[in-house]
Motif scaffolding. Structure first.
Motif, PDB file in Angstrom:
ATOM      1  N   GLU A   1       0.834  -1.260   0.113  1.00 32.96           N
ATOM      2  CA  GLU A   1       0.019   0.163   0.083  1.00 32.96           C
ATOM      3  C   GLU A   1       0.800   0.880  -0.456  1.00 32.96           C
ATOM      4  O   GLU A   1       1.128   2.434  -0.159  1.00 32.96           O
TER       5      GLU A   1
ATOM      6  N   ALA B   1       2.208   2.177  -3.184  1.00 33.25           N
ATOM      7  CA  ALA B   1       1.647   2.134  -4.438  1.00 33.25           C
ATOM      8  C   ALA B   1       1.188   3.884  -3.939  1.00 33.25           C
ATOM      9  O   ALA B   1       0.815   4.178  -5.300  1.00 33.25           O
TER      10      ALA B   1
ATOM     11  N   ARG C   1       3.889   6.264  -5.372  1.00 29.18           N
ATOM     12  CA  ARG C   1       3.481   5.823  -6.713  1.00 29.18           C
ATOM     13  C   ARG C   1       2.390   7.040  -7.059  1.00 29.18           C
ATOM     14  O   ARG C   1       2.349   8.316  -8.632  1.00 29.18           O
TER      15      ARG C   1
END
Length: 171
Positions: free
Chosen positions: A83, A86, A89
């Protein structure tokens, strides 16, 4: 929890993720025990100590708030490394779109995971995201015993000085 952003931000603060209380209140850093607001004031970023329900007042100072991970939890430690990666990103994409002068990540451990920078330390980072300079601050959570209020405010002051902003507001 929606981002608190506007055009022409000088600083985008990035928390790890919303706490359950903040998510319920609909305001960033709404927990009374969170030390973000005193640190911002003591370091000279704000003219007075704000609180979670006043988070929108940061925009008039050129300061916005976002979260690395959108999922609210009681503790950031409940997030998985996947998590957080991500979230890193997604954060890079938001920063490229908003193009603030500075990004300040609030939490060294989350920064290390999100940016694959295991040796990163608190302070300025060598990377930039487009034209945005990156700085890591300690997590202002009251659970972060490594940085008592005075030390936390000192780290925020280092950032304000690096940004070339004037000294503490009075009033």
């Amino acid at each position: 929890m929606p981002d608190l952003v506007a055009d022409d931000l000088v600083l985008l603060l990035c928390g790890i993720n919303p706490g359950l209380g903040s998510a319920a209140a609909g305001h960033h850093f709404a927990n009374a025990g969170n030390r973000l607001w005193p640190a911002l004031h003591r370091s000279g970023f704000t003219p007075r100590q704000l609180s979670g329900p006043e988070d929108h007042e940061l925009l008039s100072l050129g300061i916005g708030i976002t979260s690395l991970v959108a999922r609210p939890t009681a503790r950031a430690g409940e997030l998985t490394p996947a998590e957080i990666r991500a979230g890193g990103r997604g954060l890079r994409a938001r920063v490229r779109w908003l193009s603030p002068a500075w990004l300040a990540m609030l939490g060294i451990s989350a920064y290390r995971t999100a940016f694959d920078a295991p040796d990163a330390t608190v302070g300025p980072q060598e990377i930039t995201i487009g034209p945005t300079r990156v700085w890591v601050l300690p997590n202002p959570s009251g659970l972060n015993a490594h940085y008592p209020p005075r030390a936390l405010a000192a780290e925020f002051t280092r950032l304000r000085e690096a940004m070339g902003l004037p000294g503490p507001h009075t009033g």
